[in-house]
Design an enzyme around this catalytic site. Structure first.
Site, PDB file in Angstrom:
ATOM      1  N   PRO A   2      41.692  59.477  86.843  1.00 37.00           N
ATOM      2  CA  PRO A   2      42.809  59.978  87.099  1.00 37.00           C
ATOM      3  C   PRO A   2      43.166  60.072  88.552  1.00 37.00           C
ATOM      4  O   PRO A   2      42.163  60.704  89.227  1.00 37.00           O
ATOM      5  CB  PRO A   2      42.676  61.635  86.592  1.00 37.00           C
ATOM      6  CG  PRO A   2      41.353  61.325  86.025  1.00 37.00           C
ATOM      7  CD  PRO A   2      40.564  60.167  86.239  1.00 37.00           C
ATOM      8  N   GLU A   3      44.236  59.835  89.256  1.00 41.44           N
ATOM      9  CA  GLU A   3      44.604  59.772  90.601  1.00 41.44           C
ATOM     10  C   GLU A   3      45.683  60.900  90.805  1.00 41.44           C
ATOM     11  O   GLU A   3      46.083  61.758  89.832  1.00 41.44           O
ATOM     12  CB  GLU A   3      44.978  58.389  91.040  1.00 41.44           C
ATOM     13  CG  GLU A   3      44.155  57.460  90.531  1.00 41.44           C
ATOM     14  CD  GLU A   3      44.534  55.945  90.695  1.00 41.44           C
ATOM     15  OE1 GLU A   3      45.380  55.798  91.790  1.00 41.44           O
ATOM     16  OE2 GLU A   3      44.065  54.878  90.195  1.00 41.44           O
ATOM     17  N   HIS A 111      32.448  65.686  73.413  1.00 36.76           N
ATOM     18  CA  HIS A 111      32.666  65.191  74.815  1.00 36.76           C
ATOM     19  C   HIS A 111      33.224  66.448  75.448  1.00 36.76           C
ATOM     20  O   HIS A 111      33.525  66.214  76.511  1.00 36.76           O
ATOM     21  CB  HIS A 111      33.423  63.930  74.809  1.00 36.76           C
ATOM     22  CG  HIS A 111      33.120  62.857  74.302  1.00 36.76           C
ATOM     23  ND1 HIS A 111      32.104  62.230  74.697  1.00 36.76           N
ATOM     24  CD2 HIS A 111      33.541  62.067  73.165  1.00 36.76           C
ATOM     25  CE1 HIS A 111      31.624  61.156  74.012  1.00 36.76           C
ATOM     26  NE2 HIS A 111      32.580  61.066  72.914  1.00 36.76           N
ATOM     27  N   ARG A 130      32.772  59.780  80.242  1.00 34.84           N
ATOM     28  CA  ARG A 130      31.809  59.354  81.006  1.00 34.84           C
ATOM     29  C   ARG A 130      31.022  60.312  81.736  1.00 34.84           C
ATOM     30  O   ARG A 130      30.085  59.553  82.634  1.00 34.84           O
ATOM     31  CB  ARG A 130      32.490  58.135  81.809  1.00 34.84           C
ATOM     32  CG  ARG A 130      33.262  57.019  80.770  1.00 34.84           C
ATOM     33  CD  ARG A 130      33.894  56.129  81.630  1.00 34.84           C
ATOM     34  NE  ARG A 130      32.872  55.242  82.282  1.00 34.84           N
ATOM     35  CZ  ARG A 130      32.969  54.301  83.138  1.00 34.84           C
ATOM     36  NH1 ARG A 130      34.226  53.868  83.567  1.00 34.84           N
ATOM     37  NH2 ARG A 130      32.157  53.823  83.819  1.00 34.84           N
TER      38      ARG A 130
END
Ligand SMILES: [Zn+2]
Length: 292
Positions: A2-3, A111, A130
């Protein structure tokens, strides 16, 4: 990852969903995510606090609580979604948003590493496949210890984003332009996707040395960065794998990208084949005919 546009989209959704809510309980299920303080301390500190505001700087989300600041970085695949008890995972509660997207409740699974439960029965879930995301909690007076955050460079869309400062950085660094764009201490919030897109718009190849750009190229790139970020924001962010907004919806900017993720496909402008090079271990996409 995510940017800026993705993190800002999440922030805008969450502001309306969680501000002024009081935290009843926090559950942390993964050790790697919480950097400071310890997990029991974090859970105890957050309990009873209410969220006053959520800000964003670069790719960081900053939750302003009564006695604390909670700094969250989503890493490679972090997702924060709001769970509304009145709209469970029930087809009857799928709401048409734009005609194309459907707002679904975010599923909690193995997760989902942190859950923040509010005293109105709703919740905010942090999911991260991740596990590169990081949560850091500071008392207000300790925030001068948030080094990574305080070192961030110019914030696009603000007055501090200035051509002269950008040009100075381009001239003084001995790095490839793609690496410079990824350096968060120069311009905050740009990652692999929007760096590639900005370089395409400015017609500059990713492996060029930053100090070798002409004044005209410096200017084009300076303008291209906020332009591609704004477009990403308008399209609700870019979803390749994991990104979704706080309501669990995917973004649409991936359909509009010019080069990123389009290796081997035809350039939308000149029909040449999009190529890929590796710059500092990050794959970079460019058009060999449009970019020089
Ligand atoms: Zn082209």
């Amino acid at each position: 990852m995510p940017e800026l546009p993705e993190v800002e989209t999440i922030r805008r959704g969450l502001v309306n969903q969680v501000c002024n809510k009081r935290i009843e309980r926090v559950e942390v299920r993964c050790k790697r995510i919480v950097v400071r303080p310890s997990i029991p301390e974090l859970a105890a500190a957050l309990t009873g606090q209410s969220i006053r505001d959520i800000q964003r700087r670069g790719k960081f989300l900053l939750f302003e609580l009564e006695s604390y600041k909670l700094l969250v970085h989503l890493g490679m695949s972090g997702q924060i979604t709001y769970w509304d008890k009145s709209r469970r995972n029930d087809d009857r509660f799928l709401v048409t948003m734009t005609g194309l997207q459907k707002a679904r409740q975010h599923a909690t699974d193995k997760h989902t590493h942190v859950s923040v439960y509010f005293n109105d029965g709703n919740a905010m879930h942090y999911r991260d496949i991740r596990q590169f995301g990081r949560w850091r909690l500071y008392r207000h007076q300790e925030f001068n210890q948030a080094r990574e955050y305080l070192r961030l460079g110019m914030e696009p869309f603000t007055d501090e984003y200035q051509l002269a400062k950008f040009q100075e950085q381009l001239r003084k660094r001995k790095v490839k332009i793609k690496s410079l764009l990824l350096n968060q201490t120069i311009v905050a919030g740009v990652g692999n996707i929007y760096a590639d897109e900005a370089l395409f718009e400015a017609k500059i190849r990713p492996e060029r040395m930053s100090r070798a750009l002409s004044t005209q190229e410096q200017r084009l790139l300076f303008k291209a960065i906020p332009r591609v970020l704004r477009r990403g924001l308008q399209n609700g962010g870019t979803t390749f794998r994991n990104y979704q907004n706080s309501a669990g919806e995917e973004g649409h900017n991936q359909e509009r990208l010019k080069v990123y993720g389009r290796y081997g496909e035809k350039c939308r402008k000149c029909r040449a084949q999009i190529m890929r090079v590796v710059v500092n271990q990050r794959s970079s996409h460019f058009c060999p005919r449009c970019q020089h």
